[in-house]
Every structure is written in structure tokens, then in C-alpha cells.
Design an enzyme around this catalytic site. Structure first.
Site, PDB file in Angstrom:
ATOM      1  N   ASP A   1       0.832  -1.212   0.000  1.00  0.00           N
ATOM      2  CA  ASP A   1       0.000   0.000   0.000  1.00  0.00           C
ATOM      3  C   ASP A   1       0.863   1.257   0.000  1.00  0.00           C
ATOM      4  OD1 ASP A   1      -2.356   1.433   0.008  1.00  0.00           O
ATOM      5  OD2 ASP A   1      -2.680   1.275   2.167  1.00  0.00           O
ATOM      6  N   GLY A   2       0.342   2.321  -0.602  1.00  0.00           N
ATOM      7  CA  GLY A   2       1.012   3.621  -0.530  1.00  0.00           C
ATOM      8  C   GLY A   2       1.536   4.145  -1.864  1.00  0.00           C
TER       9      GLY A   2
ATOM     10  N   GLY B   1      -0.127   5.566  -4.275  1.00  0.00           N
ATOM     11  CA  GLY B   1      -0.741   6.862  -4.599  1.00  0.00           C
ATOM     12  C   GLY B   1      -0.094   7.992  -3.814  1.00  0.00           C
TER      13      GLY B   1
ATOM     14  N   TRP C   1       2.858   7.959  -2.449  1.00  0.00           N
ATOM     15  CA  TRP C   1       4.253   8.092  -2.902  1.00  0.00           C
ATOM     16  C   TRP C   1       4.306   8.990  -4.132  1.00  0.00           C
ATOM     17  CZ3 TRP C   1       6.974   7.218  -7.354  1.00  0.00           C
ATOM     18  CH2 TRP C   1       8.378   7.145  -7.250  1.00  0.00           C
TER      19      TRP C   1
ATOM     20  N   HIS D   1       2.207   3.555  -9.163  1.00  0.00           N
ATOM     21  CA  HIS D   1       1.977   2.123  -9.369  1.00  0.00           C
ATOM     22  C   HIS D   1       3.162   1.485 -10.103  1.00  0.00           C
ATOM     23  CE1 HIS D   1      -1.898   2.337  -7.602  1.00  0.00           C
ATOM     24  NE2 HIS D   1      -2.468   3.039  -8.566  1.00  0.00           N
TER      25      HIS D   1
ATOM     26  N   LEU E   1      10.541 -20.705  -4.790  1.00  0.00           N
ATOM     27  CA  LEU E   1       9.633 -19.833  -4.039  1.00  0.00           C
ATOM     28  C   LEU E   1       8.316 -19.822  -4.805  1.00  0.00           C
ATOM     29  CD1 LEU E   1       9.217 -17.383  -1.924  1.00  0.00           C
ATOM     30  CD2 LEU E   1       9.800 -15.924  -3.843  1.00  0.00           C
TER      31      LEU E   1
END
Ligand code: IPE
Ligand code: IPE
Ligand code: MG
Length: 254
Positions: A40-41, A43, A45, A57, A151
Site C-alpha cells: 500500500d502507498g 498513490g 508516494w 503504481h 519460491l
């Protein structure tokens, strides 16, 4: 290109040549097998950098690579990342359209390298609402990497925890299973193989789950980082794991 530079390029694609990295700060025995991240974050940033949301994004998409690498290096088996929620369709149409384009671009660009590194890619979420081009890429990425085992990267796309539970209940009902056991219910989730995350990380300082992995996170340890997702790096992942390693988990017992 000289052979030496070719070799060096190949080594960096394969994630080799980093053996000189300092010893991990976390005792390997305390590294979670399964970690989930709410990225999250983007936008905020972008706004802080005077950039359009889409640039946030894109920066967020770039940040994922180092985190996936470090997770693999540390021995994490399952890494689940929240990339688009069932509620994110409520955003402005321009942003949603841009994100869908970005997801396709990311798959095209990153999957070959992830494949070379032994990463198995799976998607969880309601696929039917995604456009055909993106769905085809998802199928292709899953097929290409199906044999990898270093992984497992689960990408939660058009994912909602409540929707997942409802979809599982509907699938069980359709099969006539009226009173499923926990194991039967888990097997009916989008990916019944996904290990419950021991650790859920959310960036950007927000402290909520936002409909992420509701069934699987019943006993997860939660870790909130103030970093906006595009600024969250491999060392931040390691710091989150170190914090997790210092916790005592009781599962209701003594
Ligand atoms: C997370 O970043 C990415 C998605 C939800 C797709 P945001 O876009 O939510 O960033 P903020 O919360 O607005 O800063
Ligand atoms: C959660 O972030 C979804 C993803 C990171 C993909 P949001 O930004 O959508 O969550 P809220 O709206 O702040 O709860
Ligand atoms: Mg957000």
C-alpha cells in the site's frame, strides 16, 4: 558483448553473484514459511513526488522484484502479494484502466526472469472479471512456472477475502458438501495449497487488513511499516522478519 559481461548478466538474472552479501540478520530457523504483503502507498508516494498516480503504481511494481529475491534468498516458501482488491474497481476509471495495462506489462516483462530464478507464480482472486488478455497472461505465467519450487509467488488480483470465502462455500454447496471440515473448506479456497501466512506485512502506515486473506490470516502476526510501498526494500523485508522472529506465538494456548 564479451563472455565475461555475458556471464555476469546471466548471473545477475539468476540471482547469483550475491553470495558476498552479509549474513542474514535473522536466524534461518525463524524465517516464516509464508509471508503476505499488502503493498500500500503507491498513490501517496506519487503525490509526494509530484507525479501522477500511475507513476506510483509503476514504482511499486519495480519495488516488488527485490523483495521477491530476498524472500527466496532467506528461504521463504510462499510469498503472497496484494496487487488489486475486489474493492479497487471503485477507483477512477483511468486509474483502473492504467493498472490493468500495468499488470499485463509486468507479466510480460518480469515472468521470464522470475521463471529463470525458479519462482512458481500463482494468482488468487476472481479471474472471470479480468479482461481476456490479462487472463491469458495469467494462465501462461502459471503454466510456464508450474514446475518451479524455489519460491511460490501468489499474486492476489481482483482478490477479496470475503468473496473467496463465499466462492468456496458456493463451490462446496455445488458439490453437495453441507458441513465441510476445516480442511475441506481450505481446499475449496482459490488455492488450497497456500500456507497460512505466519506474517502479514502492510506498508504505508495503514493498520487494517482491507479484506486480505481473511481465512488464512486467522493467527498471522501483523507488521505495519511506515514506508510507502515503492520505498519498501529487501532490507525492510528482513527487518519485518527479524521483528516477527522475536515474537511469541501462542495460538490460544499457554
Ligand atoms: C496500493 O497503493 C496499490 C493498489 C491498491 C492497487 P494505493 O494506490 O492504495 O496507494 P495509496 O493508499 O493511495 O497511497
Ligand atoms: C489494499 O489497499 C489493496 C491493495 C494493496 C491492493 P487499499 O488502498 O485499496 O486499501 P484501503 O482502501 O486503504 O483500505
Ligand atoms: Mg491504499
Amino acid at each position: 558483448m564479451t563472455i565475461a559481461s555475458r556471464l555476469s548478466a546471466a548471473r545477475s538474472v539468476l540471482g547469483l553473484g550475491r553470495a558476498a552479501r552479509s549474513q542474514p540478520r535473522v536466524p534461518l530457523a525463524r524465517v516464516p514459511e509464508s509471508i503476505a504483503i499488502i503493498m500500500d502507498g503507491n498513490g501517496r508516494w506519487a503525490r509526494a513526488h509530484g507525479l501522477p498516480t500511475g507513476a506510483g503504481h509503476r514504482a511499486g511494481a519495480r519495488a516488488l522484484k527485490d523483495v521477491v529475491r530476498r524472500a527466496g534468498d532467506l528461504g521463504v516458501r510462499d510469498l503472497t502479494v496484494f496487487s488489486f482488491s475486489t474493492e479497487n474497481w471503485r477507483r477512477p476509471q483511468d486509474e483502473v484502466d492504467d493498472l490493468m495495462v500495468l499488470f499485463s506489462e509486468m507479466i510480460d516483462r518480469e515472468v521470464p526472469e522470475l521463471h529463470a530464478e525458479g519462482v512458481r507464480i500463482r494468482f488468487i482472486g476472481r479471474r472471470t472479471d479480468l479482461d481476456a488478455g490479462l487472463r491469458a497472461r495469467i494462465d501462461e505465467a502459471e503454466g510456464l512456472t508450474a514446475g518451479n519450487s524455489r519460491l511460490r509467488l501468489f499474486i492476489a488480483m481482483n482478490y477479496g477475502g470475503r468473496q473467496e470465502i463465499l466462492d468456496a462455500a458456493a463451490a462446496l454447496a455445488a458439490r453437495g458438501v453441507a458441513e465441510p471440515t476445516e480442511d475441506e473448506f481450505r481446499a475449496a479456497l482459490y488455492d488450497g495449497d497456500l500456507r497460512d501466512p505466519e506474517l502479514v506485512i502492510r506498508t504505508s502506515g495503514e493498520q487494517r487488513l482491507s479484506n486480505f486473506l481473511l481465512w488464512q490470516s486467522a493467527y498471522s502476526e501483523l507488521y505495519f511499516s511506515p514506508a510507502m510501498w515503492p520505498d519498501f526494500g529487501a532490507d525492510d523485508l528482513e527487518a519485518a522478519i527479524a521483528d516477527y522472529a522475536s515474537r511469541e506465538r501462542r495460538f490460544g494456548g499457554r
